[in-house]
Design a protein around this motif. Structure first.
Motif, PDB file in Angstrom:
ATOM      1  N   GLU A 239     -10.586  -5.489   7.230  1.00 52.61           N
ATOM      2  CA  GLU A 239     -10.041  -6.848   6.452  1.00 52.61           C
ATOM      3  C   GLU A 239      -8.314  -6.965   6.693  1.00 52.61           C
ATOM      4  OE1 GLU A 239     -12.254  -4.818   2.397  1.00 52.61           O
ATOM      5  OE2 GLU A 239     -12.513  -4.558   5.006  1.00 52.61           O
ATOM      6  N   TYR A 240      -7.884  -5.228   6.756  1.00 55.66           N
ATOM      7  CA  TYR A 240      -6.664  -4.307   6.543  1.00 55.66           C
ATOM      8  C   TYR A 240      -6.241  -4.919   7.740  1.00 55.66           C
ATOM      9  CZ  TYR A 240      -7.795  -5.007   1.869  1.00 55.66           C
ATOM     10  OH  TYR A 240      -7.835  -5.585   0.224  1.00 55.66           O
ATOM     11  N   GLN A 241      -6.803  -4.715   9.290  1.00 63.04           N
ATOM     12  CA  GLN A 241      -6.372  -3.764  10.049  1.00 63.04           C
ATOM     13  C   GLN A 241      -5.001  -4.925  11.082  1.00 63.04           C
ATOM     14  OE1 GLN A 241      -9.827  -3.376  12.778  1.00 63.04           O
ATOM     15  NE2 GLN A 241     -10.082  -1.728  11.858  1.00 63.04           N
ATOM     16  N   ARG A 242      -4.151  -4.742  12.151  1.00 64.20           N
ATOM     17  CA  ARG A 242      -2.953  -5.352  12.356  1.00 64.20           C
ATOM     18  C   ARG A 242      -1.964  -6.214  11.197  1.00 64.20           C
ATOM     19  NH1 ARG A 242      -7.503  -4.955  15.240  1.00 64.20           N
ATOM     20  NH2 ARG A 242      -7.484  -5.839  17.029  1.00 64.20           N
ATOM     21  N   GLN A 243      -2.612  -5.092  10.353  1.00 67.75           N
ATOM     22  CA  GLN A 243      -0.944  -5.140   8.841  1.00 67.75           C
ATOM     23  C   GLN A 243      -0.294  -4.330   8.979  1.00 67.75           C
ATOM     24  OE1 GLN A 243      -2.701  -7.356   5.812  1.00 67.75           O
ATOM     25  NE2 GLN A 243      -4.163  -7.861   7.149  1.00 67.75           N
ATOM     26  N   GLY A 244       0.070  -3.278  10.099  1.00 64.26           N
ATOM     27  CA  GLY A 244       1.438  -2.357   9.983  1.00 64.26           C
ATOM     28  C   GLY A 244       0.222  -0.879   9.059  1.00 64.26           C
ATOM     29  N   ILE A 245      -1.125  -1.184   8.810  1.00 71.16           N
ATOM     30  CA  ILE A 245      -1.334   0.777   7.886  1.00 71.16           C
ATOM     31  C   ILE A 245      -1.492   1.750   8.410  1.00 71.16           C
ATOM     32  CG2 ILE A 245      -2.913   1.673   6.827  1.00 71.16           C
ATOM     33  CD1 ILE A 245      -2.756  -1.679   5.263  1.00 71.16           C
ATOM     34  N   GLY A 246      -1.792   1.165  10.131  1.00 69.77           N
ATOM     35  CA  GLY A 246      -2.627   2.494  11.118  1.00 69.77           C
ATOM     36  C   GLY A 246      -0.677   3.163  11.358  1.00 69.77           C
ATOM     37  N   LYS A 247      -0.218   1.718  11.103  1.00 69.22           N
ATOM     38  CA  LYS A 247       1.270   2.310  12.257  1.00 69.22           C
ATOM     39  C   LYS A 247       1.811   3.054  10.872  1.00 69.22           C
ATOM     40  CE  LYS A 247       3.125  -1.285  14.942  1.00 69.22           C
ATOM     41  NZ  LYS A 247       2.621  -2.680  14.451  1.00 69.22           N
ATOM     42  N   ALA A 248       1.624   2.870   9.192  1.00 70.02           N
ATOM     43  CA  ALA A 248       1.821   3.655   8.392  1.00 70.02           C
ATOM     44  C   ALA A 248       1.668   5.046   8.317  1.00 70.02           C
ATOM     45  CB  ALA A 248       2.450   3.229   7.334  1.00 70.02           C
TER      46      ALA A 248
ATOM     47  N   PHE B  40       0.364  -1.037  -0.057  1.00 67.78           N
ATOM     48  CA  PHE B  40       0.037   0.222   0.213  1.00 67.78           C
ATOM     49  C   PHE B  40       0.892   1.171  -0.247  1.00 67.78           C
ATOM     50  CE2 PHE B  40       1.017  -0.797   4.566  1.00 67.78           C
ATOM     51  CZ  PHE B  40       1.398  -0.005   5.135  1.00 67.78           C
ATOM     52  N   THR B  41       0.423   2.416  -0.496  1.00 67.17           N
ATOM     53  CA  THR B  41       1.295   3.993  -0.637  1.00 67.17           C
ATOM     54  C   THR B  41       0.241   4.468   0.667  1.00 67.17           C
ATOM     55  OG1 THR B  41      -0.338   4.132  -2.327  1.00 67.17           O
ATOM     56  CG2 THR B  41       1.673   2.789  -2.073  1.00 67.17           C
ATOM     57  N   VAL B  42       0.783   5.619   0.984  1.00 68.04           N
ATOM     58  CA  VAL B  42       0.361   6.059   2.162  1.00 68.04           C
ATOM     59  C   VAL B  42       0.126   7.964   1.305  1.00 68.04           C
ATOM     60  CG1 VAL B  42       0.520   7.655   4.306  1.00 68.04           C
ATOM     61  CG2 VAL B  42       0.127   5.548   4.116  1.00 68.04           C
ATOM     62  N   ARG B  43      -0.219   8.263   1.595  1.00 71.27           N
ATOM     63  CA  ARG B  43      -0.760   9.972   0.706  1.00 71.27           C
ATOM     64  C   ARG B  43      -2.265  10.742   1.147  1.00 71.27           C
ATOM     65  NH1 ARG B  43      -5.119  10.173  -2.312  1.00 71.27           N
ATOM     66  NH2 ARG B  43      -5.585   8.244  -3.020  1.00 71.27           N
ATOM     67  N   ASN B  44      -1.482  12.341   0.604  1.00 71.06           N
ATOM     68  CA  ASN B  44      -2.267  12.921   1.566  1.00 71.06           C
ATOM     69  C   ASN B  44      -3.768  12.755   0.413  1.00 71.06           C
ATOM     70  OD1 ASN B  44      -0.059  14.446   2.992  1.00 71.06           O
ATOM     71  ND2 ASN B  44       0.246  15.648   0.835  1.00 71.06           N
ATOM     72  N   GLU B  45      -4.408  12.979   1.284  1.00 73.15           N
ATOM     73  CA  GLU B  45      -5.892  12.520   0.930  1.00 73.15           C
ATOM     74  C   GLU B  45      -6.270  14.133  -0.346  1.00 73.15           C
ATOM     75  OE1 GLU B  45      -9.079  15.417   2.732  1.00 73.15           O
ATOM     76  OE2 GLU B  45      -9.213  13.365   3.937  1.00 73.15           O
ATOM     77  N   THR B  46      -7.435  13.594  -1.323  1.00 72.29           N
ATOM     78  CA  THR B  46      -7.709  14.705  -2.776  1.00 72.29           C
ATOM     79  C   THR B  46      -9.163  14.641  -2.148  1.00 72.29           C
ATOM     80  OG1 THR B  46      -7.614  13.036  -4.190  1.00 72.29           O
ATOM     81  CG2 THR B  46      -5.943  13.568  -4.167  1.00 72.29           C
ATOM     82  N   SER B  47      -9.697  15.431  -3.388  1.00 76.17           N
ATOM     83  CA  SER B  47     -11.494  15.607  -3.078  1.00 76.17           C
ATOM     84  C   SER B  47     -11.724  14.625  -3.255  1.00 76.17           C
ATOM     85  CB  SER B  47     -11.508  16.647  -3.624  1.00 76.17           C
ATOM     86  OG  SER B  47     -10.932  16.335  -4.814  1.00 76.17           O
ATOM     87  N   VAL B  48     -11.288  13.680  -4.356  1.00 77.36           N
ATOM     88  CA  VAL B  48     -12.031  11.994  -4.758  1.00 77.36           C
ATOM     89  C   VAL B  48     -11.779  11.281  -3.518  1.00 77.36           C
ATOM     90  CG1 VAL B  48     -11.533  12.863  -7.389  1.00 77.36           C
ATOM     91  CG2 VAL B  48      -9.775  11.352  -5.732  1.00 77.36           C
TER      92      VAL B  48
END
Length: 178
Positions: free
Chosen positions: A90-99, A5-13
């Motif tokens: 379905e993606y919890q506890r996989q490092g996404i929140g930490k990122a 996954f990637t982390v980025r700034n939110e956009t209007s979409v």
């Protein structure tokens, strides 16, 4: 295997996807009032989303984190509140929140913020450097779940007030919703 996954700034979409992820993430959480999506909407409407990041995988938003300004009774500027943070179940506890948390804190530091605070699980947020700080209080919240982290080594003294948007419950009429 960790998701790609990637982390980025939110956009209007991303707005409706952020709402969906937030609702799903907090749906089964007993300590939630299930108003988190309204809080984010209120912060956004007030231009108070200082940092708003999404985690995206295969073109789909699977996580979100918000940071907004807080007021401290001693007048110390430059402090922010973390939250809500949400990840699709379905993606919890996989490092996404930490990122999301790490990237958000990094962006606050780049903006020369002085610190960040939150209401959350102490054992989880201590991993990032948050701790209980007796000098800071958030009225109506048990001190053990109110945590803060100074970026400049200085801890303000006083009462923290989160943005007015944290009172949003989806019941009030929004301007333009005639």
């Amino acid at each position: 295997m960790k998701p790609d996954f990637t982390v980025r700034n939110e956009t209007s979409v991303d707005v409706s996807a952020i709402s969906e992820v937030t609702i799903a993430a907090f749906n089964t959480l007993e300590i939630s009032n299930h108003t988190e999506q309204f809080i984010i909407e209120a912060l956004r409407a007030d231009n108070a989303l200082t940092v708003s990041l999404v985690a995206e995988m295969d073109g789909r938003v699977i996580g979100h984190i918000a940071f907004s300004p807080v007021t401290i009774s001693d007048g110390t500027p430059g402090w922010y509140g973390l939250g809500p943070v949400s990840v699709s179940p379905e993606y919890q506890r996989q490092g996404i929140g930490k990122a999301l948390i790490r990237q958000g804190l990094a962006q606050l530091r780049e903006m020369h913020a002085r610190g960040c605070c939150l209401v959350g699980h102490p054992e989880y947020y201590r991993k990032f450097g948050f701790d209980n700080v007796p000098e800071l209080v958030h009225e109506g919240v048990p001190p053990e779940v109110f945590l803060a982290m100074s970026f400049d080594g200085n801890i303000p003294q006083g009462t923290v007030t989160f943005h007015e948007g944290f009172k949003a419950d989806g019941q009030q009429e929004h301007a333009g919703d005639a």
